[in-house]
Design a protein around this motif. Sequence first.
Motif, PDB file in Angstrom:
ATOM      1  N   LEU A 586      91.852 138.954   9.198  1.00 60.73           N
ATOM      2  CA  LEU A 586      92.497 137.742   9.717  1.00 60.73           C
ATOM      3  C   LEU A 586      93.107 137.988  11.093  1.00 60.73           C
ATOM      4  O   LEU A 586      93.017 137.158  11.992  1.00 60.73           O
ATOM      5  CB  LEU A 586      93.584 137.288   8.740  1.00 60.73           C
ATOM      6  N   HIS A 587      93.755 139.181  11.258  1.00 55.29           N
ATOM      7  CA  HIS A 587      94.335 139.495  12.572  1.00 55.29           C
ATOM      8  C   HIS A 587      93.257 139.560  13.646  1.00 55.29           C
ATOM      9  O   HIS A 587      93.463 139.108  14.776  1.00 55.29           O
ATOM     10  CB  HIS A 587      95.084 140.823  12.500  1.00 55.29           C
ATOM     11  N   LEU A 588      92.089 140.134  13.269  1.00 51.84           N
ATOM     12  CA  LEU A 588      91.014 140.203  14.257  1.00 51.84           C
ATOM     13  C   LEU A 588      90.549 138.807  14.658  1.00 51.84           C
ATOM     14  O   LEU A 588      90.358 138.506  15.838  1.00 51.84           O
ATOM     15  CB  LEU A 588      89.842 141.000  13.675  1.00 51.84           C
ATOM     16  N   SER A 589      90.362 137.949  13.636  1.00 47.44           N
ATOM     17  CA  SER A 589      89.929 136.579  13.959  1.00 47.44           C
ATOM     18  C   SER A 589      90.985 135.848  14.775  1.00 47.44           C
ATOM     19  O   SER A 589      90.675 135.119  15.714  1.00 47.44           O
ATOM     20  CB  SER A 589      89.642 135.823  12.662  1.00 47.44           C
ATOM     21  N   GLN A 590      92.294 136.083  14.400  1.00 46.77           N
ATOM     22  CA  GLN A 590      93.357 135.439  15.173  1.00 46.77           C
ATOM     23  C   GLN A 590      93.408 135.936  16.602  1.00 46.77           C
ATOM     24  O   GLN A 590      93.675 135.183  17.530  1.00 46.77           O
ATOM     25  CB  GLN A 590      94.702 135.691  14.493  1.00 46.77           C
ATOM     26  N   SER A 591      93.156 137.266  16.787  1.00 45.20           N
ATOM     27  CA  SER A 591      93.156 137.793  18.163  1.00 45.20           C
ATOM     28  C   SER A 591      92.024 137.186  18.979  1.00 45.20           C
ATOM     29  O   SER A 591      92.194 136.853  20.158  1.00 45.20           O
ATOM     30  CB  SER A 591      93.024 139.315  18.114  1.00 45.20           C
ATOM     31  N   LYS A 592      90.841 137.003  18.317  1.00 41.18           N
ATOM     32  CA  LYS A 592      89.743 136.344  19.041  1.00 41.18           C
ATOM     33  C   LYS A 592      90.126 134.923  19.431  1.00 41.18           C
ATOM     34  O   LYS A 592      89.876 134.468  20.555  1.00 41.18           O
ATOM     35  CB  LYS A 592      88.495 136.338  18.171  1.00 41.18           C
ATOM     36  N   LEU A 593      90.754 134.205  18.452  1.00 38.25           N
ATOM     37  CA  LEU A 593      91.180 132.831  18.756  1.00 38.25           C
ATOM     38  C   LEU A 593      92.222 132.811  19.864  1.00 38.25           C
ATOM     39  O   LEU A 593      92.223 131.929  20.730  1.00 38.25           O
ATOM     40  CB  LEU A 593      91.753 132.183  17.495  1.00 38.25           C
ATOM     41  N   LYS A 594      93.124 133.815  19.857  1.00 36.93           N
ATOM     42  CA  LYS A 594      94.128 133.864  20.920  1.00 36.93           C
ATOM     43  C   LYS A 594      93.488 134.106  22.274  1.00 36.93           C
ATOM     44  O   LYS A 594      93.910 133.547  23.287  1.00 36.93           O
ATOM     45  CB  LYS A 594      95.146 134.962  20.617  1.00 36.93           C
ATOM     46  N   MET A 595      92.436 134.968  22.310  1.00 39.90           N
ATOM     47  CA  MET A 595      91.748 135.194  23.573  1.00 39.90           C
ATOM     48  C   MET A 595      91.105 133.902  24.077  1.00 39.90           C
ATOM     49  O   MET A 595      91.168 133.579  25.270  1.00 39.90           O
ATOM     50  CB  MET A 595      90.683 136.274  23.369  1.00 39.90           C
ATOM     51  N   GLU A 596      90.491 133.164  23.134  1.00 39.78           N
ATOM     52  CA  GLU A 596      89.908 131.882  23.538  1.00 39.78           C
ATOM     53  C   GLU A 596      90.988 130.921  24.027  1.00 39.78           C
ATOM     54  O   GLU A 596      90.790 130.199  25.015  1.00 39.78           O
ATOM     55  CB  GLU A 596      89.153 131.270  22.367  1.00 39.78           C
ATOM     56  N   ASP A 597      92.153 130.928  23.319  1.00 41.95           N
ATOM     57  CA  ASP A 597      93.246 130.059  23.755  1.00 41.95           C
ATOM     58  C   ASP A 597      93.741 130.450  25.133  1.00 41.95           C
ATOM     59  O   ASP A 597      94.070 129.598  25.968  1.00 41.95           O
ATOM     60  CB  ASP A 597      94.406 130.141  22.758  1.00 41.95           C
ATOM     61  N   ILE A 598      93.788 131.780  25.390  1.00 38.74           N
ATOM     62  CA  ILE A 598      94.251 132.241  26.711  1.00 38.74           C
ATOM     63  C   ILE A 598      93.283 131.773  27.788  1.00 38.74           C
ATOM     64  O   ILE A 598      93.681 131.331  28.867  1.00 38.74           O
ATOM     65  CB  ILE A 598      94.397 133.773  26.710  1.00 38.74           C
ATOM     66  N   LEU A 669      97.163 117.003  21.782  1.00 42.75           N
ATOM     67  CA  LEU A 669      95.972 117.727  22.273  1.00 42.75           C
ATOM     68  C   LEU A 669      95.898 119.135  21.714  1.00 42.75           C
ATOM     69  O   LEU A 669      94.836 119.596  21.265  1.00 42.75           O
ATOM     70  CB  LEU A 669      95.999 117.773  23.803  1.00 42.75           C
ATOM     71  N   LEU A 670      97.034 119.850  21.695  1.00 38.31           N
ATOM     72  CA  LEU A 670      97.034 121.230  21.178  1.00 38.31           C
ATOM     73  C   LEU A 670      96.762 121.265  19.684  1.00 38.31           C
ATOM     74  O   LEU A 670      96.084 122.165  19.192  1.00 38.31           O
ATOM     75  CB  LEU A 670      98.379 121.884  21.484  1.00 38.31           C
ATOM     76  N   LEU A 671      97.291 120.271  18.940  1.00 39.79           N
ATOM     77  CA  LEU A 671      96.997 120.220  17.497  1.00 39.79           C
ATOM     78  C   LEU A 671      95.519 119.970  17.247  1.00 39.79           C
ATOM     79  O   LEU A 671      94.916 120.550  16.337  1.00 39.79           O
ATOM     80  CB  LEU A 671      97.847 119.132  16.838  1.00 39.79           C
ATOM     81  N   GLN A 672      94.918 119.080  18.050  1.00 41.43           N
ATOM     82  CA  GLN A 672      93.474 118.851  17.912  1.00 41.43           C
ATOM     83  C   GLN A 672      92.685 120.119  18.204  1.00 41.43           C
ATOM     84  O   GLN A 672      91.726 120.457  17.501  1.00 41.43           O
ATOM     85  CB  GLN A 672      93.049 117.739  18.861  1.00 41.43           C
ATOM     86  N   GLN A 673      93.104 120.862  19.251  1.00 43.12           N
ATOM     87  CA  GLN A 673      92.413 122.122  19.561  1.00 43.12           C
ATOM     88  C   GLN A 673      92.558 123.130  18.428  1.00 43.12           C
ATOM     89  O   GLN A 673      91.600 123.798  18.047  1.00 43.12           O
ATOM     90  CB  GLN A 673      92.981 122.712  20.854  1.00 43.12           C
ATOM     91  N   CYS A 674      93.763 123.223  17.865  1.00 37.20           N
ATOM     92  CA  CYS A 674      93.978 124.165  16.752  1.00 37.20           C
ATOM     93  C   CYS A 674      93.137 123.797  15.544  1.00 37.20           C
ATOM     94  O   CYS A 674      92.548 124.651  14.882  1.00 37.20           O
ATOM     95  CB  CYS A 674      95.458 124.183  16.374  1.00 37.20           C
ATOM     96  N   SER A 675      93.063 122.470  15.229  1.00 40.35           N
ATOM     97  CA  SER A 675      92.255 122.032  14.083  1.00 40.35           C
ATOM     98  C   SER A 675      90.781 122.317  14.315  1.00 40.35           C
ATOM     99  O   SER A 675      90.064 122.763  13.414  1.00 40.35           O
ATOM    100  CB  SER A 675      92.484 120.539  13.838  1.00 40.35           C
ATOM    101  N   SER A 676      90.313 122.090  15.566  1.00 49.04           N
ATOM    102  CA  SER A 676      88.902 122.383  15.858  1.00 49.04           C
ATOM    103  C   SER A 676      88.626 123.872  15.778  1.00 49.04           C
ATOM    104  O   SER A 676      87.603 124.310  15.245  1.00 49.04           O
ATOM    105  CB  SER A 676      88.544 121.840  17.244  1.00 49.04           C
ATOM    106  N   ASN A 677      89.564 124.707  16.286  1.00 48.34           N
ATOM    107  CA  ASN A 677      89.376 126.161  16.211  1.00 48.34           C
ATOM    108  C   ASN A 677      89.367 126.656  14.775  1.00 48.34           C
ATOM    109  O   ASN A 677      88.571 127.499  14.389  1.00 48.34           O
ATOM    110  CB  ASN A 677      90.487 126.870  16.997  1.00 48.34           C
ATOM    111  N   SER A 678      90.302 126.118  13.952  1.00 48.79           N
ATOM    112  CA  SER A 678      90.348 126.562  12.550  1.00 48.79           C
ATOM    113  C   SER A 678      89.108 126.143  11.790  1.00 48.79           C
ATOM    114  O   SER A 678      88.582 126.866  10.956  1.00 48.79           O
ATOM    115  CB  SER A 678      91.596 125.994  11.889  1.00 48.79           C
ATOM    116  N   SER A 679      88.591 124.881  12.077  1.00 48.07           N
ATOM    117  CA  SER A 679      87.366 124.455  11.393  1.00 48.07           C
ATOM    118  C   SER A 679      86.170 125.276  11.851  1.00 48.07           C
ATOM    119  O   SER A 679      85.267 125.565  11.084  1.00 48.07           O
ATOM    120  CB  SER A 679      87.125 122.976  11.663  1.00 48.07           C
TER     121      SER A 679
END
Length: 679
Positions: A586-598, A669-679
Amino acid sequence: EEDFEIIDRKQLPDAAELRNEEKAKPEEARWSAPILSLARKASENLALSYGSALKSASLVGLVSKPGSSDSPAKTTTRCHTMEERANLMNMMKLSIKILIQSALSLGRTLDSDFPPLQQFFVVLEHCLKHGLKVKKTFIGQNKSFFGPLELVEKLCPEASDIATSVKNLPELKTAVGRGRAWLYLALMQKKLADYLKVLLDHKHLLSDFYEPDALMMEEEGAVIVGLLVGLNVIDANLCLKGEDLDSQVGVIDFSLYLKETQDNDGKQDGGITAVLDQKHYVEELNRHLSCTVADLQNKIDCLEKTNSKLQEELAAATDRIGSLQEEQQQLKQQNELIRERSEKSVEVTKEDTKVELDTYKQSRQGLDEMYSDVWKQLKEEKKIRLELEKELELQIGMKTEMEIAMKLLEKDTHEKQDTLVALRQQLEEVKAINLQMFHKSQNAECSLQQKTEAVSSFEGKTNEMMSSMKQMEERLQQAEKARQAAEERCNKMKQELAGRLNSCRQQMAQLDSKCSTLEKELKSEKEQRQTLQKELHQEKDATTLLKTELQQMEGLKKELRKLQDEKQQLKKVHEEQEQALQEMGLHLSQSKLKMEDIKEVNKALKGHTWLKDDEATHCKQCKKEFSISRRKHHCRNCGDIFCNTCSSNELALPSYPKPVRVCDNCHTLLLQQCSSNSS
């Protein structure tokens, strides 16, 4: 992000070369005549505008007087700025004139693809950019004309619709694109001149965005606003969707302003002066473009630095991911080894427990059988004891009767008192022996009651005891018969006292012999009881051995429980390690998502600017004016200023370690991005 074509001055021809070429090629004068005539007109207009600008500057005090102490560098810069303002004003006049003429000749609404309209917006953009101040932000330097256009919303509430529609366009990411969209919408509303006039009426607000000698701060700005009033005749239908307003190239196309004329003057001097004027004009444009290129190069350097930093962070992140993957593989191998060991230990413990359970069941069955046998033997011994007690009572009764008979014999036979005394003594000894036997039997009963639980394997011995007891019963019966015979003889002695004394003596001798035999039998019984006591001690030792075996069984049970506890602990450790592995994934996936968010944040930050507190007087969303009770709050995502109600949300952004304040629009907008990233 605008591309301009830079023309080198060395590439332009000199005046002597032009004269030689005109002498050699007279035929080319036919097509160059319109260009030369247009250049003459432009030079005349420039000269007039330059003269008027000099007059106005001398009145205001910009041009240095003979007695003034200004340096020549300052005077040259002022002259250059005045030339730039005059050139831009003349270009604006030409573009508006050609736009109105072409629109009236077509007699229809204008689209965004219409070339004169496009050139009008390019020239207007150059006019608005003239003299803009450079603002430094945390990304880099920002120079945009959208900042002063945002003031129109505060000064004129009718322009709020334009501002909201521009902000709601998702395709626009830069301030330049938003400014172009704002100009399009104002032209379609036919209020472009009105909005710019409102800006010029509040020059104290424009001083924050423009230099003092900028076009919008001087009289040329008012002239351009007056020219823009004529555009209210035009109907424009411009579509903002689908157009890339951020990356459009703002280059002025001079071919639209060149008209064919039939003036074939043929004068070489006039053509040379026109070409030279055009050359000066092109040099001015090149200087303009070189400034813009320098700004773009600075922006490119800043972007390269940010890209290098991001690449270093990506390399570090990839290294971390590789190390985490190696650790994950090592943990998997360790888990597999622990599983194998635990399974082997569990199998061994299961086999041991099975064997121990079988032995325990067998020993339990043997103990149950022994207990049942001992219980049966105890019941039989109790019955035997009851019978012995009855026999002892009968013996006591017989003894009392014998004493009575002896007393009668003493009364009757005074002569045989000595013999009777001896007999009494012997009888007393027998009584004492009997009493001792009785006490010993009572003690034996008490000891037997205490040791009934330990007597389990004495079946053969109890049978022997039964046989000996039967022999004793037979002997007792014989003794009873002898006593009966003695009683009969005593009766006969009573009748025949005188004549049968000899027979009494014989009977007494027989009694003595019988007493001796009884004593021998008592001694043999004592010996048998001693042997029984020894056997009881042996049985006690056997019971202690059984108890030690039971303790060993309990120890084995405890060890079994310990092994089961260790097994459960190993299972828990295994489950915890599996959970840790899942958390690492999960941490690895979250780090990837954080990189995309950055990356997304870096892309978004290129178009956001951090507004100063002095620039905002009203909330950007609800348009309410700020006061002591309604305070200003910055949105940490877009950089705009809002009131407390419009920015009460908090979210965790990649550039901040804790949740920070965010406006309502950015929150959605950020909530929509988070929902799209999680899906």
